[in-house]
Design an enzyme around this catalytic site. Structure first.
Site, PDB file in Angstrom:
ATOM      1  N   ASP A  19       0.830  -1.213   0.000  1.00 32.72           N
ATOM      2  CA  ASP A  19       0.000   0.000   0.000  1.00 32.72           C
ATOM      3  C   ASP A  19       0.866   1.264   0.000  1.00 32.72           C
ATOM      4  O   ASP A  19       1.984   1.264   0.505  1.00 32.72           O
ATOM      5  CB  ASP A  19      -0.902  -0.027   1.243  1.00 32.72           C
ATOM      6  CG  ASP A  19      -2.056   0.953   1.129  1.00 32.72           C
ATOM      7  OD1 ASP A  19      -2.374   1.395  -0.003  1.00 32.72           O
ATOM      8  OD2 ASP A  19      -2.650   1.294   2.171  1.00 32.72           O
ATOM      9  N   ASN A  67     -10.493  -3.132  -6.384  1.00 32.22           N
ATOM     10  CA  ASN A  67      -9.691  -2.208  -7.202  1.00 32.22           C
ATOM     11  C   ASN A  67     -10.278  -1.975  -8.600  1.00 32.22           C
ATOM     12  O   ASN A  67      -9.937  -0.996  -9.263  1.00 32.22           O
ATOM     13  CB  ASN A  67      -8.240  -2.697  -7.335  1.00 32.22           C
ATOM     14  CG  ASN A  67      -7.425  -2.530  -6.071  1.00 32.22           C
ATOM     15  OD1 ASN A  67      -6.480  -3.284  -5.821  1.00 32.22           O
ATOM     16  ND2 ASN A  67      -7.772  -1.564  -5.239  1.00 32.22           N
TER      17      ASN A  67
HETATM   18  C1  FPP Z   1      -2.130  -0.041  -3.328  1.00 29.28           C
HETATM   19  O1  FPP Z   1      -1.628   1.275  -3.225  1.00 29.28           O
HETATM   20  C2  FPP Z   1      -1.479  -0.711  -4.463  1.00 29.28           C
HETATM   21  C3  FPP Z   1      -2.156  -1.262  -5.493  1.00 29.28           C
HETATM   22  C4  FPP Z   1      -3.616  -1.263  -5.585  1.00 29.28           C
HETATM   23  C5  FPP Z   1      -1.437  -1.875  -6.638  1.00 29.28           C
HETATM   24  C6  FPP Z   1      -0.134  -2.512  -6.340  1.00 29.28           C
HETATM   25  C7  FPP Z   1       0.611  -2.675  -7.609  1.00 29.28           C
HETATM   26  C8  FPP Z   1       1.945  -2.643  -7.759  1.00 29.28           C
HETATM   27  C9  FPP Z   1       2.862  -2.554  -6.620  1.00 29.28           C
HETATM   28  C10 FPP Z   1       2.588  -2.679  -9.101  1.00 29.28           C
HETATM   29  C11 FPP Z   1       2.208  -3.806  -9.994  1.00 29.28           C
HETATM   30  C12 FPP Z   1       2.339  -5.128  -9.362  1.00 29.28           C
HETATM   31  C13 FPP Z   1       3.135  -6.136  -9.783  1.00 29.28           C
HETATM   32  C14 FPP Z   1       3.118  -7.418  -9.061  1.00 29.28           C
HETATM   33  C15 FPP Z   1       4.047  -6.037 -10.925  1.00 29.28           C
HETATM   34  P1  FPP Z   1      -2.624   2.492  -3.408  1.00 29.28           P
HETATM   35  O2  FPP Z   1      -2.599   2.900  -4.836  1.00 29.28           O
HETATM   36  O3  FPP Z   1      -3.969   2.156  -2.881  1.00 29.28           O
HETATM   37  O4  FPP Z   1      -1.920   3.582  -2.526  1.00 29.28           O
HETATM   38  P2  FPP Z   1      -2.625   4.776  -1.742  1.00 29.28           P
HETATM   39  O5  FPP Z   1      -3.252   4.180  -0.524  1.00 29.28           O
HETATM   40  O6  FPP Z   1      -1.475   5.656  -1.417  1.00 29.28           O
HETATM   41  O7  FPP Z   1      -3.612   5.426  -2.662  1.00 29.28           O
END
Ligand code: FPP
Length: 249
Positions: A19, A67
């Site tokens: 996250d 998501n």
């Molecule tokens: C949550 O952070 C993260 C995600 C929903 C996506 C995670 C994806 C990656 C790390 C990259 C792609 C993955 C792979 C395995 C290649 P958020 O966007 O909700 O963060 P925030 O809480 O700051 O908004």
């Protein structure tokens, strides 16, 4: 890096809620996708570090069922990142003897992502040093409902008796069938919740929360989480005295 060099007991299975990508990007005046891109580098480093430490199972929450509700450009950007990551990492996975598995509703993913995922899973199926689980279009409640429906159908068809449904049978129907439960759950980005992740499998996991946002998460952060895990006493319902004493013969 190895267990010998760190002197730590390494959890057999580590699960991570990655996250903080969006906030990391916004702090830098960038679009959220910039944070996800930076997050891919963290994925690479953590996979490599986990493998060299001797972790046997690493499960990354890459995309939840919830998501899909994000803006379309963020969803398509994440899918594109996933696809390019899988294509780029196949050689490294094979070299490091890493098997790729997937937890979630893979059929919901765009066709081209599904294809590269299937191909990577097939090509790494013989690898045995570490399993890398990507949770994609994954939701814990959804997974449990799916198992419940399948079992109910089998009871209705007469191939299963309701009294034969026990923990072992239930566990064997999860996406993670055949794998041990996570020993350690890490959540980055400062939030303290499970967000519908592995609701059954995390029952006895040690929970570790860090304010570090996922794009900044590196080898030393993983080691810090494992160090914290080493300070925990896992009792599984027993008393502290019981777990300190060896079982009577
Ligand atoms: C949550 O952070 C993260 C995600 C929903 C996506 C995670 C994806 C990656 C790390 C990259 C792609 C993955 C792979 C395995 C290649 P958020 O966007 O909700 O963060 P925030 O809480 O700051 O908004």
């Amino acid at each position: 890096m190895s267990t010998e060099t760190t002197g730590l007991t390494v959890p057999g299975h580590i699960a991570i809620i990655m996250d903080g990508n969006g906030r990391w990007a916004q702090e830098r005046g960038q679009f959220r996708l910039f944070g996800h891109k930076a997050g891919v580098q963290a994925v690479r480093e953590v996979v490599e570090t986990a493998r060299s430490l001797g972790v046997r199972y690493l499960t990354l929450y890459a995309f939840s069922t919830e998501n899909w509700r994000r803006p379309e450009n963020e969803v398509s950007g994440l899918m594109a990142l996933l696809q390019s990551y899988l294509k780029a990492e196949l050689k490294t996975m094979l070299r490091n003897d890493i098997r790729l598995c997937c937890l979630g509703e893979v059929q919901q993913l765009p066709v081209e992502v599904g294809q590269v995922l299937e191909k990577t899973m097939a090509k790494t199926a013989h690898c045995s040093a570490m399993v890398l689980n990507l949770a994609l279009s994954y939701g814990g409640r959804n997974e449990l409902l799916r198992v419940a429906r399948n079992l109910a159908r089998e009871c209705e068809q007469g191939t299963l008796h309701w009294a034969d449904i026990d923990e072992t049978l239930f566990t064997g129907r999860l996406y993670s069938a055949g794998q041990p439960d996570p020993d350690l759950l890490i959540r980055t980005g400062g939030e303290h919740r499970l967000s519908n992740f592995l609701l059954w499998q995390l029952s006895y996991a040690e929970l570790y929360f860090t304010d570090t946002k996922w794009p900044d998460f590196r080898c030393q952060h993983l080691v810090a989480a494992i160090e914290a895990y080493n300070q925990r006493q896992r009792r599984f319902g027993k008393t502290g005295d019981q777990v300190q004493q060896p079982e009577p013969l």
